[in-house]
Each structure stands twice: as structure tokens, then as C-alpha cells.
Design an enzyme around this catalytic site. Structure first.
Site, short mmCIF file in Angstrom:
data_model
loop_
_atom_site.label_atom_id
_atom_site.label_comp_id
_atom_site.label_asym_id
_atom_site.label_seq_id
_atom_site.Cartn_x
_atom_site.Cartn_y
_atom_site.Cartn_z
N GLU A 55 -79.07 67.47 64.24
CA GLU A 55 -79.64 66.17 63.87
C GLU A 55 -80.46 66.23 62.59
OE1 GLU A 55 -79.25 66.17 68.39
OE2 GLU A 55 -80.04 67.55 66.87
N HIS B 273 -84.44 62.54 77.75
CA HIS B 273 -83.53 61.84 76.84
C HIS B 273 -83.95 60.39 76.59
CE1 HIS B 273 -81.09 65.34 77.34
NE2 HIS B 273 -80.02 64.82 76.79
N HIS C 110 -98.29 75.86 41.26
CA HIS C 110 -97.63 77.11 41.64
C HIS C 110 -96.98 77.76 40.42
CE1 HIS C 110 -97.93 74.58 45.22
NE2 HIS C 110 -97.92 75.69 45.94
N HIS D 43 -98.88 82.86 43.91
CA HIS D 43 -97.98 81.83 44.44
C HIS D 43 -98.51 80.42 44.17
CE1 HIS D 43 -95.51 79.51 47.21
NE2 HIS D 43 -96.61 79.04 47.76
#
Length: 681
Positions: free
Chosen positions: A416, A479, A28, A262
Site C-alpha cells: 500500500e 479491518h 546538510h 551530515h
């Protein structure tokens, strides 16, 4: 003011960067061409010593847009790290020190492994938290032994990834004024112009987070403006700083400002015209003018003097504050306090049944006063994870009245993934931090990207993962983790503990705290479990051991966590029918796999059928068992006891499965599942 040597240095950084990509015909070049002036402006103001890359009070540089690593490697060579031009020529090649994205174990001077976008800026937040906590704990009047800044480059892709929002929000709340992020606003991503997908007002978003925002609108060329912005950012207190750098991707190339520059090498004629524009020989490669080499060498010598002054300061600190000085030195030496393991809780079968999450809380209560580098928090589940030790102080800006920067309990909020990357950053800071984060086991999956980088980077972070099975009950299948353990057990360099009782919980913490070269997940129950008769901290540290021995068993039940006690009860039921069943507890596959084959075959020998019992996916258990009893479907909503009965995970249910296995293997030659062609060789 930028001088001729500054401009020549920028051209040299650009040249080394594009030559790496050209040599590899992969990489890149666009971002390095646009960011070189900003990189030069930042690095010439940083304090660091390439000959001592782990100096604790160095300023840190994090490249969150890790695809621009050719830029970082160029700087490391110019500043005299243990990286040479020949290493740049091996960019992206097998076993080189210049991999395709920065890796902290491969390249001296690389602080964190970055590449998956958003992780680097999130690591930077973690490093900033660690620096703040370390400074607040040990700095004394006239003894600022920790006052470093954390600099981070990030791109549009980092800003699009949700993890950067999580961690930037927390950084603003925590008022981390030691963090300076520089946004490469070049308006190009892989899909092309960011107008196709990313048109939000980033400065306003960051102001809403509580950051200060500065802007440089001609960062392609204006070294002075970037330098002035850095100086201004350094003076800001009470908030992290985002510096918006308006740049042109691929600046100076024929493809400048387009998506084509890029992630593809420049064409030969483009390389030549670029080098000509810098005043370099068109045919030159990896060119470093002598005056540039001397300039960077002088900067290094200045930085060495800065570290030498710090060394004298720290020496005087240890003389004036011997207790704190000895503690800091111990931490810098990577040593834990003497006798810390003597404080671990130990249990007998006469002790009352407790949930392993509660037993985990007991370990934290015992160890946090003993190990000052043990810090951690929870993703908004403190009362469920039980991760806050008695008497803990929260890590908070003092101005909030919620705690202080010397606090060791971090309120991560419902973040999280961000928590996982911040934990990696805290680990990367150094100073022997042993840091943990709590959530439900099922939601460690939310953080899988950060967990994977922990393992890849050999970082010893600790996940306290409670509510580890259908035993959590009424919250239901959304869960209840089913596949989670199989996923993380499959991850290389990952330790996943699922302890069966108090002694095994203590063993899990010993393994996790001493496991500085790999992450650990400790999976813990919501429901109470009995303290088992033959459980052993020392034996558990082998990863698996016979917890319910019988002479000449007809079957071996192998299990983990809450199902170990059920398997023992099944063995007792089978004994009434004249069937001998021994039980093996396997709290950690990773640790067991490291044991000598003789030991492993002693635990799982030839001649006996082996049945695994775990109330989750059976995937992976065939390594240790001939047959598997598990849960290869999602759970259900109901009381824990009812769920275990419904799915057959009772003493009677396991006993019936064991009888089926014995019947099936009767009269057949049975060899241990541990045998394989590669092991035998």
C-alpha cells in the site's frame, strides 16, 4: 575522460552547496561534498532543457535523499534553470525557492517533493512505470517519441525505510530498465556509523529483487568510473540498475567520514581550507568560474538542439499518425477527451441496490475505454476493490506473458505505501495521467506518508478505498476503519469522498478526475445501498446538499455514505411521530468548504439543531453539526447487519438520537455551526 573543466565543475558544485548551508547556518553539507562527482557525471549525460522544464521526453533526476538538496539547487543554477545565486543565498529561508527539502511546486527543475526517506526512489519507480506505459502506447517504428531515462540518487536512510523495499521489489518484477538508481554508500546516518543498525548486503538484496548491480569504489574522485557505470547501465535491458557509489560523507572537510558533517554547517576554518584545496579564494562565496559557467551553458545549448530534433520528430509523428498524434497532443495540453462525462452512469430510485464499490467498478468500466490516460491498479485486492475494468490488460513485462507495457492495470501486490508513492511518481511524469490505486480504506493508513506528500505536492492521485466501515463485517476491528476518515479529512488539500449511492459515486469520480491539484480518497462500501430518491450528481459536486427535504424541519440529520439511507429511514420514522427531519448528504467536506457561505448556510441554516450520523469517529463533525452520533471505539467481528444493530445505527436508533437532540435544544437559540469569528469577518 574527465578533464580539468570537469574537476573544476565538481569543485564549483561542492562550493555552491556548502556555501548555501553556511549562509543559512542550517542544512546538510556532507552528502553534497561526497556526491558532487557523481551528480556531475549524471547530469552531463542527461537530456533536458532548463527553458522548457516540462518537456515530456526529458530525462528525470530524483533526489530521494532530499536532505542533500543543496547539491540539486547548485546544479539547477549552473544549468540555467529559473534559479539564481540570490536564491541559493536564501537557502532554507521563508518563502525562498530553495526550501530545506526539495518541493516540486517551489523550485523549477525539481521533479518531486522528497525528504521523507524512501519516497523519492519510490516516486522514481512510478515515473519509470509511466514512461514505459507512455512509450509502449505511442511509440512507432522510427518514431521513439518517448525514450527517456530516470535517474535517482538515494542514501542509506532510503534503503532502510520499508517503502523502498516495496517499490524496488516491484520495479525488479516489472523489469524497468529505464530506471537507474545511484546509492550513496557513505556508511553514515544521523545516529552515526551505519554499523550500529544497517549491516545487510544491499547489492545482494537488489540482485534478489531482479536488479542489475554495478559498483564504483572511489566515487569521491573518479568521475570517469561513475560515467562508465552510467554508460553501462544505459545499455542494460530487462532490469533496473543500482549503481553502488562508495563515497566519503563530507569529502575533503576536516569532519569527513563522520556523522558530524551530515547535518551541520562546516566551521569557518574548514570552509577556508576546502576552498583553498579547490584553488578558490578562501574568502570567496558562491563562486562560479567563468570557464565553468561557459561549460554548463554549452551543455544547455547541446540539450536545446536535442529537444529541437525531438520537436521535429513529434511534428512528423503527428503527420504520419494523426489519430495518435492528436491524442498525445491533447494529453500534453492537459485536456480530457471531449464529452467524457456523458458516459458516467446515472441512477434513479427504481434502480437496484448495489455496493458503492460495485458502482465504482461500473464507472471504471464506462470511463476506461474513453480516457486512455486513466490507469490504475490495486494492492492485491482486485477482486475486493473491483478496480479492474472489463477488458483491461495488465501492465507487465511482455516476457512474463502476463500482459504488456501498454497495459493500464497495475498489479501492485501487498504494497500500500509503495503504491501511494508510485502513484505520485506516475502523476509527476506528466502526460495528463489520471491514476488510481485500490485498497481497503483502513489500509490507506499504511500509505499515510505518501498520501501526505500527494496533498503537499498538489498531485491529483485517486485512492479507491473500499470496505469503508463496520459494514465490511466479519473481518472485524483490525479491518474496520474508525479514525481513518477523520485523519485524512484533517489533511490540508485533501478531498475525501464518501458517496451514498450511484449518482454520488459518479460525482466522486468527476471531482477526482478533474481534481488535478489535490489527491482524492473515494471511500466505498462492501454492503449494498439503495439508490436514493433525491440524489443528484450535480448537487453532490457541491460537497453537501439536502437529499431529503422537508418544510420547516425540527432537526437536520447530516450524514455520509451508507448512513445517509439510514438517516432518511429515520426521518420517515420520525414523521410518523409528527417530527420533521430533513437529511443532508455530505459526501466531501473539502468540496463543501469551498462553497460560498450563503450556500453553506442554506444547507445548514440557523434555527435548527443538527445531528451528524456516521459510523466512524465523530472527530471533525462539529464543523457541521451541534451533536454527533458516531463510533468512538473500535468495531467488532460479526455480520454487517448485526453490527449496525449492535451499535444503534438503525432507523429506530437514529430516530431516538434525533429526539434527544430536539428535546435538548427546545427553547434555546440555535445558530448554525458554520458561524465563526473568522468567517464573519
Amino acid at each position: 575522460m574527465a578533464t580539468a573543466i570537469d574537476k573544476l565543475s565538481v569543485s564549483t558544485i561542492r562550493g555552491l552547496s556548502v556555501d548555501q548551508v553556511n549562509a543559512a547556518q542550517s542544512g546538510h553539507p556532507g552528502a553534497p561534498l561526497g556526491l558532487a562527482p557523481a551528480a556531475h557525471a549524471v547530469w552531463r549525460k542527461m537530456k533536458f532543457n532548463p527553458q522548457d522544464p516540462h518537456w515530456i521526453n526529458r530525462d528525470r533526476f530524483i533526489l530521494s535523499n532530499g536532505h542533500a538538496c543543496a547539491l540539486l539547487y547548485s546544479l539547477l543554477v549552473l544549468y540555467g534553470y529559473d534559479l539564481k545565486i540570490d536564491d541559493l543565498k536564501q537557502f532554507r529561508q521563508l518563502n525562498s525557492k530553495t526550501p530545506g527539502h526539495p518541493e516540486r511546486l517551489d523550485t523549477p527543475g525539481v521533479e518531486v517533493t522528497s525528504g521523507p526517506l524512501g519516497q523519492g526512489i519510490s516516486n522514481a519507480v512510478g515515473i519509470a512505470i509511466a514512461q514505459k506505459q507512455f512509450a509502449a502506447t505511442y511509440n512507432k517504428p522510427d518514431f521513439p517519441i518517448s525514450d527517456a531515462k530516470i535517474f535517482c540518487f538515494l542514501g542509506d536512510g532510503c534503503l532502510m525505510e520499508g517503502i523502498s523495499s516495496e517499490t524496488s521489489s516491484l520495479a525488479g518484477h516489472l523489469q524497468l530498465d529505464n530506471l537507474i538508481a545511484l546509492w550513496d554508500d557513505n556508511r553514515i546516518s544521523i545516529d552515526g556509523d551505519t554499523a550500529c543498525a544497517f549491516t545487510e548486503n544491499v547489492p545482494l538484496r537488489y540482485k534478489a529483487y531482479g536488479w542489475k548491480v554495478l559498483e564504483v569504489h572511489d566515487a569521491d574522485t573518479n568521475i570517469d568510473a561513475v560515467s562508465d557505470a552510467i554508460d553501462e547501465a544505459r545499455k542494460i535491458t530487462g532490469a533496473p540498475v543500482l549503481i553502488r557509489l562508495v563515497t566519503t560523507i563530507g569529502f575533503g572537510s576536516k569532519a569527513a567520514g563522520t556523522g558530524g558533517v551530515h547535518g551541520a554547517p562546516l566551521k569557518p576554518d574548514d570552509l577556508k581550507q576546502l576552498k583553498k584545496s579547490w584553488g578558490f579564494d578562501e574568502e570567496s562565496n558562491f563562486f562560479i568560474p567563468d570557464e565553468v559557467a561557459n561549460y554548463f551553458a554549452e551543455k544547455v545549448e547541446e540539450n536545446k538542439k536535442i529537444q529541437a530534433k525531438w520537436n521535429e520528430l513529434f511534428k512528423a509523428y503527428k503527420e504520419k499518425y494523426p489519430k495518435e498524434g492528436a491524442e498525445v497532443q491533447r494529453r500534453l495540453d492537459g485536456k480530457l477527451p471531449d464529452g467524457w462525462k456523458d458516459h458516467l452512469p446515472k441512477f434513479t430510485s427504481k434502480d437496484k441496490a448495489l455496493a458503492t464499490r460495485k458502482l465504482s467498478e461500473g464507472v471504471l468500466d464506462a470511463l476506461c475505454p474513453i480516457i486512455p490516460e486513466l490507469i490504475g491498479g490495486s494492492a492485491d485486492l482486485t477482486g475486493s476493490n473491483l478496480t479492474r475494468a472489463q477488458g483491461a490488460t495488465d501492465f507487465q513485462p511482455p516476457s512474463t506473458g502476463l500482459g504488456d507495457y501498454a497495459g493500464r492495470y497495475i498489479r501492485y501486490g501487498v504494497r500500500e505505501h509503495g503504491m501511494g508513492a508510485i502513484m505520485n511518481g506516475i502523476d509527476a511524469f506528466g502526460a495528463n495521467y489520471r491514476n488510481y490505486g485500490g485498497t481497503f480504506l483502513n489500509f490507506v493508513s499504511y500509505a499515510a506518508g505518501a498520501v501526505r506528500l500527494s496533498a503537499l505536492s498538489h498531485q491529483g492521485v485517486i485512492w479507491i478505498a473500499t470496505h469503508d466501515s463496520i459494514g465490511l463485517g466479519e473481518d472485524g476491528p483490525t479491518h474496520q476503519p474508525i479514525e481513518t476518515l477523520a485523519h485524512f479529512r484533517a489533511l490540508p488539500n485533501m478531498s475525501v469522498w464518501r458517496p451514498a449511492d450511484g449518482n454520488e459515486v459518479s460525482a466522486a469520480y468527476v471531482s477526482a478526475i478533474e481534481g488535478v491539484d489535490h489527491p482524492t480518497i473515494i471511500a466505498l462500501t462492501r454492503q449494498n445501498l439503495p439508490q436514493l430518491e433525491h440524489s443528484s450528481l450535480d448537487e453532490a459536486l457541491k460537497g453537501a446538499y439536502t437529499i431529503w427535504p422537508v418544510e420547516k424541519p425540527d432537526i437536520i440529520l447530516v450524514s455520509s455514505g451508507s448512513e445517509v439511507s439510514i438517516s432518511i429511514d429515520a426521518s420517515k420514522e420520525l414523521e410518523k411521530q409528527g417530527v420533521k427531519a430533513s437529511v443532508v448528504s455530505v459526501p466531501d467536506f473539502f468540496t463543501f468548504d469551498k462553497q460560498p457561505i450563503d450556500y453553506r448556510l442554506k444547507i445548514l441554516p440557523d434555527g435548527v439543531p443538527i445531528l451528524s450520523v456516521e459510523v466512524m469517529s465523530t472527530f471533525g463533525w462539529s464543523k457541521y453539526s451541534h451533536e454527533q452520533f458516531g463510533l468512538n471505539r473500535f468495531g467488532a467481528s460479526g455480520k454487517a447487519g448485526d453490527l449496525y444493530k449492535f451499535f444503534g445505527f438503525t432507523a429506530d436508533g437514529v430516530a431516538k438520537k434525533a429526539e434527544q437532540v430536539i428535546k435538548y435544544y427546545k427553547g434555546k437559540t440555535v445558530t448554525s455551526p458554520l458561524h465563526n469569528a473568522f468567517e464573519e469577518l
